[in-house]
Structures are given as C-alpha cells and as structure tokens.
Design a protein around this motif. Structure first.
Motif, PDB file in Angstrom:
ATOM      1  N   LEU A   1       0.832  -1.201   0.000  1.00  0.00           N
ATOM      2  CA  LEU A   1       0.000   0.000   0.000  1.00  0.00           C
ATOM      3  C   LEU A   1       0.867   1.251   0.000  1.00  0.00           C
ATOM      4  CD1 LEU A   1      -1.496  -2.298   1.989  1.00  0.00           C
ATOM      5  CD2 LEU A   1      -3.260  -0.549   1.958  1.00  0.00           C
ATOM      6  N   GLU A   2       0.485   2.182  -0.834  1.00  0.00           N
ATOM      7  CA  GLU A   2       1.141   3.483  -0.863  1.00  0.00           C
ATOM      8  C   GLU A   2       0.477   4.382   0.174  1.00  0.00           C
ATOM      9  OE1 GLU A   2       2.276   6.531  -4.391  1.00  0.00           O
ATOM     10  OE2 GLU A   2       0.160   6.015  -4.200  1.00  0.00           O
TER      11      GLU A   2
ATOM     12  N   GLU B   1      -3.458   3.505  -0.353  1.00  0.00           N
ATOM     13  CA  GLU B   1      -3.986   2.913  -1.576  1.00  0.00           C
ATOM     14  C   GLU B   1      -3.175   1.673  -1.943  1.00  0.00           C
ATOM     15  OE1 GLU B   1      -6.620   3.789  -3.169  1.00  0.00           O
ATOM     16  OE2 GLU B   1      -7.063   5.768  -2.327  1.00  0.00           O
ATOM     17  N   ARG B   2      -3.876   0.582  -2.212  1.00  0.00           N
ATOM     18  CA  ARG B   2      -3.199  -0.654  -2.611  1.00  0.00           C
ATOM     19  C   ARG B   2      -2.632  -0.501  -4.022  1.00  0.00           C
ATOM     20  NH1 ARG B   2      -5.695  -6.740  -2.114  1.00  0.00           N
ATOM     21  NH2 ARG B   2      -4.805  -7.613  -4.012  1.00  0.00           N
TER      22      ARG B   2
ATOM     23  N   ASP C   1       6.716   2.300   1.664  1.00  0.00           N
ATOM     24  CA  ASP C   1       5.374   1.752   1.469  1.00  0.00           C
ATOM     25  C   ASP C   1       5.135   0.632   2.476  1.00  0.00           C
ATOM     26  OD1 ASP C   1       4.836   3.456  -0.620  1.00  0.00           O
ATOM     27  OD2 ASP C   1       5.356   2.004  -2.189  1.00  0.00           O
ATOM     28  N   SER C   2       3.887   0.376   2.788  1.00  0.00           N
ATOM     29  CA  SER C   2       3.557  -0.651   3.779  1.00  0.00           C
ATOM     30  C   SER C   2       3.137  -1.946   3.072  1.00  0.00           C
ATOM     31  CB  SER C   2       2.442  -0.170   4.707  1.00  0.00           C
ATOM     32  OG  SER C   2       1.257   0.094   3.970  1.00  0.00           O
ATOM     33  N   ALA C   3       3.282  -3.054   3.788  1.00  0.00           N
ATOM     34  CA  ALA C   3       2.867  -4.368   3.285  1.00  0.00           C
ATOM     35  C   ALA C   3       1.971  -5.005   4.331  1.00  0.00           C
ATOM     36  CB  ALA C   3       4.076  -5.249   3.008  1.00  0.00           C
ATOM     37  N   ARG C   4       0.802  -5.471   3.881  1.00  0.00           N
ATOM     38  CA  ARG C   4      -0.217  -6.004   4.777  1.00  0.00           C
ATOM     39  C   ARG C   4      -0.794  -7.288   4.226  1.00  0.00           C
ATOM     40  NH1 ARG C   4       2.032  -2.544   7.080  1.00  0.00           N
ATOM     41  NH2 ARG C   4       1.213  -0.632   8.051  1.00  0.00           N
TER      42      ARG C   4
END
Length: 376
Positions: free
Chosen positions: A307-308, A341-342, A371-374
């Motif tokens: 996700l940004e 936002e993905r 950026d995140s990772a989920r």
C-alpha cells in the motif's frame, strides 16, 4: 543469501487439510463446473468468472499463472487444490497435465484429471540444484537463483559471515577483468567454482527502531577459484566496476529453495518496505526487502498487499467556505490524511528472523521504500 526452508513441493498446498483427504470412490465428483463461478454459489473461494473447466499445463507455466486462471485471488490456491489419490505424485503438476475443475459437496476443487508429463528431467551438467522433475514452481527458478547468485539486498548476518577480498595480486589497489584476487573465508571450495563479488553499500534500517537489518549490494564481477586455500586465489573473468579489498564473495551457483505455494498469512502482518532492488518503476519479479521476517510469522509463499501511503492535504472547505477563493492561502485549513492505496502484490521467497525478501507479482505503480505491506 539465506534460502527458503519450506518443504512443501509445488502444488502440494496443505495436503493435511481435511477437505482434501477424501478417499477415491467415497465422494461423488461432478465433471463439469457450475456456471456461476462466484462466492454467491455458497463457496468462500473466489473463482474467476471465466475459470475454464479444463486446462492443459504448458511448459513455462508457474503456479502463480495457473492460480490466476482459476482464482480472482491467487493466494486461495491451497483451498482449491484437490489431491487425487488415484494419480501418481498428486502433489505435483507437470507440463502436459490436464487440470479439471470439479465440485465436491458444492465446493470447487481443482484436480489432475490426466497425466501428460512423464515427471522426468535430464539434469544439466552444472553444479546447481535442479528439480528432479519438470514439476512447475511458484515462480520461475531462474528468477530466484539470479537474486541468490548476485545478491543486491543482503541481511546483516549474511554480510558478516561472507568471504571477502583480502588483497589483489601485483600491488593493485583496484581489480578489473583479468586481475587475480585473494579471498579469505571460502573454505573448501573446489577449484573452478565460481563466485560473484559484491560491494557492500548502504545500510538497510528498520524504520521503527533504526536498527541495521542489512545492506544494499552492488554487483562487481565474478570469476573462478584458481588456487584453493585460505586465502584462495580467484581470477576475475568479468567486472562491471572496480573490485576492492573488503568486497564480499557469494557462490555464483546457489542452492535455492523454490518449492513453495502462494498462500495468505494466518496472522496479521504489518510490515514496511525498507529497500527496492532498483530505484525504477517496479515490474513483475523485481525484488523488495521488508522489515519483518520469520519471527513475525512470515514464510516463503506468503502473499502480501503493498500500500502506498495516502497524501496529507489541506481541508479549506470545512466551515463551508470557498477554499482558495478570496484571501485563502495554500497553508490554510486543517490537515487531512488520505487513506492508503493498494498498489501491488508481493510474494515472500526467503526470510531471515528479522527481514524478508519478496518478489513483486503485480503492481499498478512504482513501489517505493516506506510503502507498507499487509495481509492481502
């Protein structure tokens, strides 16, 4: 580079699941798929609307490719694969195999209806790990092997234990193609065994506590062992930049584990992208590093959504005003955080306790550090 430790063969996909342990002849199978292939059929498995009744596996296919043909979300693969006890080696899928979509108790299942491959493969005359069959893998073998043989993202422990250039022959300060170098720590490497030389560059830090988790690496060159011992002598047969004392050595041919399948993590994952392989637009199979590893429950095959982070904007209309009209300034109004936002999907292929390496499987825009990772 540390390699994946999963012992699951391609498409083995959790054979211990009770829903996949029916004995032959005890469960009625229907040979055709239902017309409405959606969750609305009563199944929790999100089939693609145009999932075919049958599919013939082609050379070059990957497990991800086939998962995308049958599933809207490829990480549901373990939920749909049916281990047919009537077929030899039911865990593996080979080119030429005919896959059939069937329904068992109203649930979609994919099984091998007909074996088309012979399950054999002549090994190449190289000192490298090759699958003992032509069974398809989650991603192309050469993709992961390439990252392993020329690592550009390195974990801290890997760097500390790697052999290194201790000197260059002939009082050279830098090495180039044709020069001889001496390396400490190679051990009992065989003569002619080839090594990649990597220059250790910037630090990879965990953004949460600033701990150093690893380093970026720059490919220098490669060459074979010319004389064994400690130090060993190598000849640089190719270089892309100068070789320096202290540069690290990694086997050009590496034992790479590729026997994993795409699946979602069973626990909540909150990770951050701490490095990308290149500062360019990301495409499929490019590499990223995350600040979570096996100690956080991550394992090879796990799929994560990237996700940004949403932008912070100014709300100049909260009180019913006209915003920028009149005397409003660019800095007027309260700050509003837009939602994340993905922008892509990644698959973990190797882990250390505190860090993971992942391949970009899908991306809509550039994936960046931070950026995140989920969970997908």
């Amino acid at each position: 580079m540390k390699t994946a430790t999963s012992q699951i063969r391609p498409a083995m996909v959790l054979g211990v699941m009770a829903c996949l342990t029916f004995a032959a002849g005890t469960v009625p199978l229907t040979s055709s798929a239902q017309d409405n292939r959606t969750i609305a059929t009563g199944s929790n498995i999100p089939l693609s609307a145009d999932a075919p009744n049958e599919y013939v596996v082609k050379p070059g296919d990957t497990l991800w490719d086939i998962s995308k043909i049958y599933l809207r979300d490829p990480w549901y693969w373990p939920e749909i694969w049916y281990l047919n006890p009537q077929v030899a080696n039911p865990h593996l899928i080979y080119p030429g195999d005919v896959l059939k979509l069937i329904y068992i108790d109203g649930q979609p299942r994919l099984t091998v209806a007909e074996r088309g491959g012979d399950g054999s493969q002549r090994l190449q005359p190289q000192v490298r790990r090759e699958p003992l069959s032509r069974a398809i893998t989650a991603v192309p073998y050469d993709v992961i092997a390439g990252f392993a043989s020329r690592p550009v993202l390195l974990d801290k422990d890997q760097v500390e234990k790697a052999p290194y250039v201790v000197a260059l022959r002939g009082d050279h300060m830098i090495g180039a193609t044709g020069n001889e170098i001496y390396a400490k720590g190679i051990g009992d490497a065989a003569a002619e065994a080839r090594y990649s030389i990597i220059h250790v560059d910037g630090k990879l830090r965990d953004p949460e506590n600033n701990d150093v988790l690893g380093y970026t690496g720059i490919y220098v060159g490669a060459g074979p062992v010319a004389a064994t011992g400690d130090p060993a002598k190598l000849i640089l047969t190719e270089t892309s930049r100068e070789a320096l004392q202290g540069d690290k050595l990694f086997p050009e041919v590496t034992d790479v584990k590729d026997d994993f399948v795409p699946h979602a993590p069973t626990s909540d994952v909150q990770a951050t992208v701490i490095a990308v392989r290149e500062a360019t637009v990301m495409g499929q199979y490019q590499l990223i590093a995350l600040n979570r590893g096996s100690s956080a429950g991550l394992e090879p095959g796990h799929i994560l959504a990237v996700l940004e982070r949403g932008e912070v904007v100014r709300d100049k209309y909260k009180k019913g005003g006209l915003g920028a009209a009149g005397n409003a300034t660019l800095k007027s109004g309260s700050k509003v955080q837009l939602p994340d936002e993905r922008i892509g999907l990644v698959m973990i292929f190797s882990t250390t306790p505190r860090m993971s390496y992942a391949l970009v499987m899908e991306s809509q825009k550039e994936i960046r550090q931070g950026d995140s990772a989920r969970n997908p």
